[in-house]
Design an enzyme around this catalytic site. Sequence first.
Site, mmCIF file in Angstrom:
data_model
loop_
_atom_site.group_PDB
_atom_site.id
_atom_site.type_symbol
_atom_site.label_atom_id
_atom_site.label_comp_id
_atom_site.label_asym_id
_atom_site.label_seq_id
_atom_site.Cartn_x
_atom_site.Cartn_y
_atom_site.Cartn_z
ATOM 1 N N ARG A 47 54.815 6.178 60.702
ATOM 2 C CA ARG A 47 53.468 5.644 60.899
ATOM 3 C C ARG A 47 52.415 6.741 61.078
ATOM 4 O O ARG A 47 51.356 6.507 61.664
ATOM 5 C CB ARG A 47 53.423 4.654 62.063
ATOM 6 C CG ARG A 47 54.319 3.438 61.851
ATOM 7 C CD ARG A 47 54.149 2.415 62.968
ATOM 8 N NE ARG A 47 54.974 1.239 62.698
ATOM 9 C CZ ARG A 47 56.239 1.108 63.074
ATOM 10 N NH1 ARG A 47 56.840 2.092 63.735
ATOM 11 N NH2 ARG A 47 56.918 0.007 62.796
ATOM 12 N N LYS A 98 41.381 9.928 52.445
ATOM 13 C CA LYS A 98 41.846 8.838 51.581
ATOM 14 C C LYS A 98 43.141 9.277 50.917
ATOM 15 O O LYS A 98 43.187 10.317 50.259
ATOM 16 C CB LYS A 98 40.816 8.537 50.498
ATOM 17 C CG LYS A 98 39.860 7.425 50.809
ATOM 18 C CD LYS A 98 39.082 7.085 49.537
ATOM 19 C CE LYS A 98 38.102 5.972 49.755
ATOM 20 N NZ LYS A 98 37.365 5.655 48.511
ATOM 21 N N GLU A 136 32.789 15.599 39.593
ATOM 22 C CA GLU A 136 32.616 15.161 40.980
ATOM 23 C C GLU A 136 31.515 15.956 41.675
ATOM 24 O O GLU A 136 30.820 15.444 42.557
ATOM 25 C CB GLU A 136 33.930 15.293 41.744
ATOM 26 C CG GLU A 136 35.014 14.315 41.326
ATOM 27 C CD GLU A 136 34.778 12.895 41.848
ATOM 28 O OE1 GLU A 136 33.782 12.673 42.579
ATOM 29 O OE2 GLU A 136 35.585 12.015 41.511
ATOM 30 N N LYS A 191 30.364 15.584 50.910
ATOM 31 C CA LYS A 191 31.436 14.658 51.239
ATOM 32 C C LYS A 191 31.739 14.671 52.735
ATOM 33 O O LYS A 191 31.988 13.613 53.333
ATOM 34 C CB LYS A 191 32.692 14.981 50.440
ATOM 35 C CG LYS A 191 33.770 13.917 50.621
ATOM 36 C CD LYS A 191 34.819 13.897 49.547
ATOM 37 C CE LYS A 191 35.699 12.667 49.710
ATOM 38 N NZ LYS A 191 36.787 12.608 48.714
ATOM 39 N N GLU A 240 35.366 3.591 54.822
ATOM 40 C CA GLU A 240 34.548 3.060 53.731
ATOM 41 C C GLU A 240 33.981 1.680 54.060
ATOM 42 O O GLU A 240 33.967 0.766 53.236
ATOM 43 C CB GLU A 240 35.368 3.001 52.435
ATOM 44 C CG GLU A 240 34.509 3.014 51.171
ATOM 45 C CD GLU A 240 35.345 3.178 49.925
ATOM 46 O OE1 GLU A 240 35.285 4.265 49.345
ATOM 47 O OE2 GLU A 240 36.052 2.238 49.533
ATOM 48 N N ARG A 268 30.102 5.435 53.040
ATOM 49 C CA ARG A 268 31.075 6.149 52.219
ATOM 50 C C ARG A 268 31.163 5.588 50.806
ATOM 51 O O ARG A 268 31.585 6.278 49.880
ATOM 52 C CB ARG A 268 32.451 6.126 52.896
ATOM 53 C CG ARG A 268 33.488 6.951 52.130
ATOM 54 C CD ARG A 268 34.747 7.196 52.915
ATOM 55 N NE ARG A 268 35.681 8.008 52.159
ATOM 56 C CZ ARG A 268 36.721 8.647 52.667
ATOM 57 N NH1 ARG A 268 36.968 8.559 53.954
ATOM 58 N NH2 ARG A 268 37.510 9.381 51.920
ATOM 59 N N ASN A 309 31.606 6.492 45.507
ATOM 60 C CA ASN A 309 32.190 5.817 44.352
ATOM 61 C C ASN A 309 31.220 5.721 43.177
ATOM 62 O O ASN A 309 31.518 5.042 42.191
ATOM 63 C CB ASN A 309 32.644 4.406 44.747
ATOM 64 C CG ASN A 309 33.866 4.429 45.641
ATOM 65 O OD1 ASN A 309 34.828 5.132 45.375
ATOM 66 N ND2 ASN A 309 33.811 3.664 46.726
ATOM 67 N N HIS A 368 32.503 5.559 39.605
ATOM 68 C CA HIS A 368 33.960 5.444 39.628
ATOM 69 C C HIS A 368 34.509 4.087 39.187
ATOM 70 O O HIS A 368 35.685 3.984 38.866
ATOM 71 C CB HIS A 368 34.480 5.778 41.032
ATOM 72 C CG HIS A 368 34.542 7.245 41.297
ATOM 73 N ND1 HIS A 368 33.449 8.064 41.182
ATOM 74 C CD2 HIS A 368 35.582 8.051 41.648
ATOM 75 C CE1 HIS A 368 33.799 9.307 41.472
ATOM 76 N NE2 HIS A 368 35.081 9.326 41.740
ATOM 77 N N HIS A 405 37.641 4.497 36.806
ATOM 78 C CA HIS A 405 39.001 4.040 37.101
ATOM 79 C C HIS A 405 39.512 3.088 36.033
ATOM 80 O O HIS A 405 40.702 3.075 35.715
ATOM 81 C CB HIS A 405 39.050 3.381 38.479
ATOM 82 C CG HIS A 405 38.962 4.349 39.610
ATOM 83 N ND1 HIS A 405 38.685 3.961 40.900
ATOM 84 C CD2 HIS A 405 39.122 5.690 39.654
ATOM 85 C CE1 HIS A 405 38.665 5.034 41.687
ATOM 86 N NE2 HIS A 405 38.931 6.091 40.950
ATOM 87 N N HIS A 443 40.775 12.748 35.463
ATOM 88 C CA HIS A 443 39.908 11.942 36.320
ATOM 89 C C HIS A 443 38.446 12.342 36.142
ATOM 90 O O HIS A 443 37.563 11.481 36.013
ATOM 91 C CB HIS A 443 40.329 12.112 37.783
ATOM 92 C CG HIS A 443 39.424 11.417 38.751
ATOM 93 N ND1 HIS A 443 39.318 10.046 38.836
ATOM 94 C CD2 HIS A 443 38.557 11.925 39.676
ATOM 95 C CE1 HIS A 443 38.433 9.730 39.773
ATOM 96 N NE2 HIS A 443 37.963 10.841 40.296
#
Length: 358
Positions: free
Chosen positions: A119, A141, A183, A225, A235, A239, A243, A246, A250, A262
């Site tokens: 965990r 992330k 990016e 960032k 998010e 945040r 994206n 994106h 994606h 990417h």
Amino acid sequence: MSEITRIPVGGEQAYDVVVGRGLTDQVGPLLPGAERVAVLASAPLFARADAVEAALRAEGRAVTRVEIPDAESGKTIDTAAACWDRLGAAGFTRSDAVVAVGGGAATDLGGYVAAAWLRGVRWVPVPTSLLGMVDAAVGGKTGINTAAGKNLVGAFHPPVGVLCDLDTLDTLPPADLTAGLAEVVKCGFIAEPAILDLIERDPRAALDPTGPAVRALIEHAIRVKADVVGGDLKESGRREILNYGHTLAHAIEKVEHYTWRHGDAVAVGLVYAAELSRLSGRLDEPTAARHRAILTSLGLPTRYLAEAWPELLAAMRVDKKARGSRLRFVVLDALATTDLLEGPSDALLTEAFAAVSR
């Protein structure tokens, strides 16, 4: 070791992103009390992993090498399960740690492996690509891909530190360096226009990993960032601006079965998001056109196959930012001023895609 820059990422689990050269021996100090360390790396990065492991062993750590597949093909539940099997066999406890050496895919996977084991155990990304340095390794992330889409399974699990060793960029394939700049450009449009000015002054300098411009661009992008994720780890608010571009990106990656870089997909996605912003009456024409001009000056793609639109639209409908059947896009109201466009009509989506199709 060259001069280093420490960029703090705030929040409940604060840490530093360290930028410099010759940082191999800086991993161990981030992991006090870790008797066992698993180093995840793909075969092309074994030389860099060897150096990290040697430094850890010199400190008396027991090191387990875990080989992972290269690039996006390694971000699967099967790969993660194989990593957990290795941790179990080596007797890893909650005081031990994971180090992920590689690009964005490796750090996504390594962080997820660390997040789920017992965990949550400590982890350190050592990104070896520009994309990894400015995006995947910063922000906590973590995730893997599934048949349904990219990064749909994952966890928010911040590292204890990020080591961006610029030495690794000197031998990075030029196409990978260029892709990572997408990016960086994104950060320029959503928050830090100085990035755009720097690239426009000398696009060739932005492509030279040994020069000062690339380091300046990396540090600018990391600061953007860090500022965003420090106040919104999960998010739930600001945040989401990261994206920008994106949603379509994606979808392109999924349609291409993750064979596209990417950053290349993000470049097309940025132009698409700018067109959505313009066509919805939010963004002026010159700022929208500036997207294509800057990305083109770096050699990044700005168009995609027209016939792929139905498949792309279907893929976007399962994007993480969607809410039920409503698509949501990060858009620009002006340079460095973002907003959300919720539930755009199919007609608007199609018209925007026409501007980026070929």
